[in-house]
Scaffold this motif. Structure first.
Motif, PDB file in Angstrom:
ATOM      1  N   LEU A 155    -105.380  -0.309  26.194  1.00  8.33           N
ATOM      2  CA  LEU A 155    -106.111  -0.147  24.940  1.00  8.33           C
ATOM      3  C   LEU A 155    -105.242  -0.441  23.727  1.00  8.33           C
ATOM      4  N   LEU A 156    -103.966  -0.110  23.816  1.00  9.32           N
ATOM      5  CA  LEU A 156    -103.069  -0.331  22.688  1.00  9.32           C
ATOM      6  C   LEU A 156    -102.484  -1.734  22.666  1.00  9.32           C
ATOM      7  N   GLY A 157    -102.679  -2.484  23.751  1.00  3.52           N
ATOM      8  CA  GLY A 157    -102.123  -3.828  23.813  1.00  3.52           C
ATOM      9  C   GLY A 157    -102.538  -4.718  22.660  1.00  3.52           C
ATOM     10  N   PRO A 158    -103.843  -4.783  22.311  1.00  2.00           N
ATOM     11  CA  PRO A 158    -104.238  -5.633  21.184  1.00  2.00           C
ATOM     12  C   PRO A 158    -103.592  -5.230  19.863  1.00  2.00           C
ATOM     13  N   VAL A 159    -103.270  -3.950  19.700  1.00  2.00           N
ATOM     14  CA  VAL A 159    -102.622  -3.516  18.460  1.00  2.00           C
ATOM     15  C   VAL A 159    -101.248  -4.157  18.317  1.00  2.00           C
ATOM     16  N   ALA A 160    -100.541  -4.279  19.436  1.00  2.00           N
ATOM     17  CA  ALA A 160     -99.199  -4.857  19.396  1.00  2.00           C
ATOM     18  C   ALA A 160     -99.211  -6.328  19.010  1.00  2.00           C
ATOM     19  N   LEU A 161    -100.358  -6.990  19.174  1.00  3.01           N
ATOM     20  CA  LEU A 161    -100.429  -8.408  18.812  1.00  3.01           C
ATOM     21  C   LEU A 161    -100.212  -8.619  17.321  1.00  3.01           C
ATOM     22  N   ALA A 162    -100.435  -7.578  16.528  1.00  2.82           N
ATOM     23  CA  ALA A 162    -100.288  -7.712  15.080  1.00  2.82           C
ATOM     24  C   ALA A 162     -98.882  -8.145  14.690  1.00  2.82           C
ATOM     25  N   TRP A 163     -97.862  -7.753  15.465  1.00  2.00           N
ATOM     26  CA  TRP A 163     -96.498  -8.216  15.161  1.00  2.00           C
ATOM     27  C   TRP A 163     -95.982  -9.217  16.191  1.00  2.00           C
ATOM     28  N   ARG A 164     -96.531  -9.193  17.378  1.00  2.00           N
ATOM     29  CA  ARG A 164     -96.042 -10.136  18.386  1.00  2.00           C
ATOM     30  C   ARG A 164     -96.455 -11.573  18.079  1.00  2.00           C
ATOM     31  N   VAL A 165     -97.685 -11.773  17.635  1.00  3.07           N
ATOM     32  CA  VAL A 165     -98.155 -13.119  17.338  1.00  3.07           C
ATOM     33  C   VAL A 165     -97.366 -13.760  16.204  1.00  3.07           C
TER      34      VAL A 165
ATOM     35  N   LEU B  16     -95.035 -17.162  16.572  1.00  3.21           N
ATOM     36  CA  LEU B  16     -95.234 -18.365  15.770  1.00  3.21           C
ATOM     37  C   LEU B  16     -93.959 -18.733  15.010  1.00  3.21           C
ATOM     38  N   PHE B  17     -93.225 -17.727  14.569  1.00  4.18           N
ATOM     39  CA  PHE B  17     -91.984 -17.972  13.830  1.00  4.18           C
ATOM     40  C   PHE B  17     -90.937 -18.633  14.737  1.00  4.18           C
ATOM     41  N   ALA B  18     -90.916 -18.216  16.010  1.00  2.51           N
ATOM     42  CA  ALA B  18     -89.893 -18.728  16.943  1.00  2.51           C
ATOM     43  C   ALA B  18     -90.443 -19.762  17.910  1.00  2.51           C
ATOM     44  N   SER B  19     -91.665 -20.241  17.699  1.00  8.69           N
ATOM     45  CA  SER B  19     -92.305 -21.109  18.695  1.00  8.69           C
ATOM     46  C   SER B  19     -91.582 -22.438  18.860  1.00  8.69           C
ATOM     47  N   ARG B  20     -91.055 -23.001  17.775  1.00 13.43           N
ATOM     48  CA  ARG B  20     -90.369 -24.290  17.904  1.00 13.43           C
ATOM     49  C   ARG B  20     -89.132 -24.151  18.793  1.00 13.43           C
ATOM     50  N   ALA B  21     -88.375 -23.084  18.599  1.00  8.66           N
ATOM     51  CA  ALA B  21     -87.196 -22.864  19.438  1.00  8.66           C
ATOM     52  C   ALA B  21     -87.599 -22.596  20.885  1.00  8.66           C
ATOM     53  N   ALA B  22     -88.699 -21.857  21.078  1.00 11.79           N
ATOM     54  CA  ALA B  22     -89.163 -21.562  22.441  1.00 11.79           C
ATOM     55  C   ALA B  22     -89.562 -22.839  23.171  1.00 11.79           C
ATOM     56  N   ARG B  23     -90.230 -23.750  22.467  1.00 12.64           N
ATOM     57  CA  ARG B  23     -90.630 -25.009  23.101  1.00 12.64           C
ATOM     58  C   ARG B  23     -89.411 -25.869  23.426  1.00 12.64           C
ATOM     59  N   ALA B  24     -88.416 -25.848  22.555  1.00 10.70           N
ATOM     60  CA  ALA B  24     -87.193 -26.618  22.819  1.00 10.70           C
ATOM     61  C   ALA B  24     -86.461 -26.064  24.040  1.00 10.70           C
ATOM     62  N   GLU B  25     -86.408 -24.727  24.154  1.00  9.81           N
ATOM     63  CA  GLU B  25     -85.776 -24.115  25.325  1.00  9.81           C
ATOM     64  C   GLU B  25     -86.521 -24.484  26.603  1.00  9.81           C
TER      65      GLU B  25
ATOM     66  N   LEU C  75    -109.911 -23.413  22.335  1.00 12.14           N
ATOM     67  CA  LEU C  75    -109.233 -24.695  22.126  1.00 12.14           C
ATOM     68  C   LEU C  75    -108.161 -24.563  21.050  1.00 12.14           C
ATOM     69  N   TRP C  76    -108.486 -23.868  19.962  1.00  7.41           N
ATOM     70  CA  TRP C  76    -107.516 -23.668  18.874  1.00  7.41           C
ATOM     71  C   TRP C  76    -106.317 -22.864  19.354  1.00  7.41           C
ATOM     72  N   LEU C  77    -106.583 -21.810  20.107  1.00  5.27           N
ATOM     73  CA  LEU C  77    -105.487 -20.973  20.608  1.00  5.27           C
ATOM     74  C   LEU C  77    -104.567 -21.780  21.528  1.00  5.27           C
ATOM     75  N   ALA C  78    -105.155 -22.601  22.384  1.00  6.33           N
ATOM     76  CA  ALA C  78    -104.335 -23.386  23.294  1.00  6.33           C
ATOM     77  C   ALA C  78    -103.440 -24.354  22.533  1.00  6.33           C
ATOM     78  N   ARG C  79    -103.966 -24.970  21.504  1.00  4.51           N
ATOM     79  CA  ARG C  79    -103.188 -25.948  20.749  1.00  4.51           C
ATOM     80  C   ARG C  79    -102.059 -25.307  19.955  1.00  4.51           C
TER      81      ARG C  79
ATOM     82  N   LEU D  97     -99.786 -22.573  23.252  1.00  3.58           N
ATOM     83  CA  LEU D  97     -99.151 -23.083  24.462  1.00  3.58           C
ATOM     84  C   LEU D  97     -97.712 -23.478  24.147  1.00  3.58           C
ATOM     85  N   THR D  98     -96.801 -23.088  24.998  1.00  5.53           N
ATOM     86  CA  THR D  98     -95.396 -23.408  24.778  1.00  5.53           C
ATOM     87  C   THR D  98     -94.941 -24.597  25.617  1.00  5.53           C
ATOM     88  N   THR D  99     -95.867 -25.234  26.312  1.00  2.03           N
ATOM     89  CA  THR D  99     -95.522 -26.358  27.183  1.00  2.03           C
ATOM     90  C   THR D  99     -96.084 -27.654  26.600  1.00  2.03           C
TER      91      THR D  99
END
Length: 502
Positions: free
Chosen positions: A73-83, A87-96, A416-420, A423-425
């Motif tokens: 139940l609390l999982g969606p609440v954590a998305l407020a800071w995880r997302v 997004l801030f680190a997504s470019r580095a994650a894709r490079a890794e 579709l928007w979420l996948a684009r 996705l980190t691959t």
């Protein structure tokens, strides 16, 4: 001193440095002889907590299940800071991830002989989907064989699965496999079933503790069960690591804190999980244990005509409903006036026969499109091209070196928007990830009508024999990277090795 009574002055609390932790720490292994065994067997692990000396209170299973419900139940609440953090680190994650794609893993190879207890081991094994049940069936057989070879009694098995697992002598606590083909609404309706299922397993773990818990794939169900197992001092080995590298990678933190050992099946997974301090052993893909004995098709010629196309719309009802009409529409438009082309929809079994037949009837395609249920490898061996959704079936195509176009239709524009964006691959099909480049043209879309790009790719697959021959040759490298057969036996030895080390 009577069992369960503490010495005078002992409050039962440990110093912080000695308190048991929930997650793995990089490089940590059991002390003493267990450390030596763990190193000799080729993977890192950590000590398994000792079993409780007294029965658990009756309320404890309820408390453990309530804890998991609260987490959900609390999982969606954590998305407020995880997302935002992702997004801030997504470019580095894709490079890794691109670096990890090129990594060559060390396949797990045990050293020395197993030394197991004289009493039969109690192994709790669990699967939640039909594909996972196939792996679980083979794993039960491999565990029994490995125990016999070690001179130990045959293990006792209990767990979650369907009738096929029960036929193998596994005591079934519940059957989530029958629910696996339902969509989101079906899952919501089945929530009481799954809560009852988790509670039943929790009671078993808190009562007669198994020696080890072996969940197969399906992390959505198995991570809560694994946390309950760890709370009951039951070690956890997860067979088929979750694909967190492709979607919502922040979940790997909780995963690493939950499993004692993760068994990976794709060659780039060990490097990715190792970056995140997850204890992992690479065993290879279990599908190769079945495909390794089946002959692949011959290398196609550049002048070979495309006379037969197989359509693979998936095995889940929702996936078939979304994708099959678009796939047949693309083929119909791309084939033009070629009435000699044979088009066959292929299903691995007859589970969705009625659904496929109803779709073909609605599209008035019954006379032009065939349907075959079963004999997948034989059907692939006689085709020149496949039009397939993304999934495990792509590895069957890889085994046959069969050229293909890969599609997947999103359920909504939001998906579709979420996948684009999340996705980190760089690609979503497993064959392209293994190849490190786009060998199979792939298309992710939401509109029911096929795009011009998809039509062009299908038309090229139908009419360009040189492209099909080049695509087939390009599949040699991803097939090599997938590794040799024997994954299930290696998984069994890794599981029993952890029991021995504990």
């Amino acid at each position: 001193m009577p069992r369960g009574r503490r010495p005078p002055g002992d409050t039962g609390r440990r110093p912080r440095s000695q308190a048991p932790h929930a997650g793995p720490r990089a490089g940590e292994t059991p002390p003493g002889r267990s450390r030596t065994i763990a190193r000799a067997r080729g993977y890192r692990t950590r000590a398994v907590e000792s079993k409780p000396l007294v029965p658990s209170p009756l309320w404890r299973p309820l408390a453990l299940v309530a804890r998991e419900l609260a987490r959900a139940l609390l999982g969606p609440v954590a998305l407020a800071w995880r997302v935002p953090a992702f997004l801030f680190a997504s470019r580095a994650a894709r490079a890794e991830f691109l670096e990890d794609l090129a990594a060559e893993p060390n396949i797990f190879q045990p050293v020395g002989e197993l030394s197991l207890p004289d009493k039969p081991l109690c192994i709790l094994i669990s699967c939640a989907e039909a594909s996972g049940e196939i792996h679980a069936l083979n794993l039960v057989t491999a565990l029994r064989q490995a125990a016999r070879e070690a001179g130990a009694p045959e293990p006792e098995f209990l767990g979650l699965g369907g009738p096929a697992l029960a036929a193998q002598g596994v005591e079934i606590l519940g059957d989530p496999v029958s629910r696996s083909t339902m969509g989101f609404a079906g899952v919501i309706g089945a929530l009481p079933f799954f809560v009852g299922l988790v509670l039943k397993v929790a009671r078993r773990m808190c009562g007669r503790c198994p020696d080890i818990f072996v969940p197969v794939d399906s992390p959505a169900l198995h991570l809560p069960l694994a946390r309950i197992a760890r709370s009951c001092s039951v070690p956890v080995v997860h067979f088929v690591t979750p694909q967190y590298w492709g979607w919502a990678p922040w979940r790997v933190g909780a995963y690493g804190q939950t499993v004692n050992l993760a068994l990976s099946i794709l060659p780039f997974e060990p490097a990715w999980f190792a970056r995140r301090a997850v204890t992992v052993a690479h065993v290879g893909h279990p599908l190769l244990d079945e495909l390794g004995e089946q002959p692949g098709r011959q290398q196609p010629r550049a002048d070979e005509l495309c006379q037969r196309v197989v359509v693979l719309p998936g095995s889940r009802a929702g996936t078939i409903r979304r994708n099959l009409p678009s796939m047949l529409s693309a083929l119909e438009l791309a084939r033009g006036q070629d009435q000699e082309l044979e088009v066959v929809v292929v299903q691995r079994d007859a589970g969705q026969r009625e659904l496929v037949e109803s779709i073909l009837q609605d599209l008035q395609a019954t006379g032009r499109v065939g349907l075959v249920c079963g004999g997948l490898e034989e059907e692939l061996g006689t085709a020149q091209l496949a039009l397939s959704v993304s999934g495990t079936v792509l590895l069957d195509l890889l085994h046959q070196r069969l050229p293909a176009v890969v599609v997947y239709r999103a359920e909504t524009r939001r998906q579709l928007w979420l996948a684009r964006h999340f996705l980190t691959t760089p690609w979503f099909s497993s064959v392209n990830l293994l190849a490190g480049r786009e060998v199979y043209p792939e298309f992710f879309f939401q509109e029911p009508a096929p795009s011009p790009e998809l039509l062009a790719a299908v038309a090229r697959g139908l009419g360009d024999g040189a492209w099909r021959a080049e695509c087939s040759r390009a599949l040699e490298e991803p097939a090599r990277r997938l590794g040799p057969p024997g994954a299930t036996r290696r998984a069994a030895l890794a599981i029993l090795g952890l029991v021995q080390a504990g």
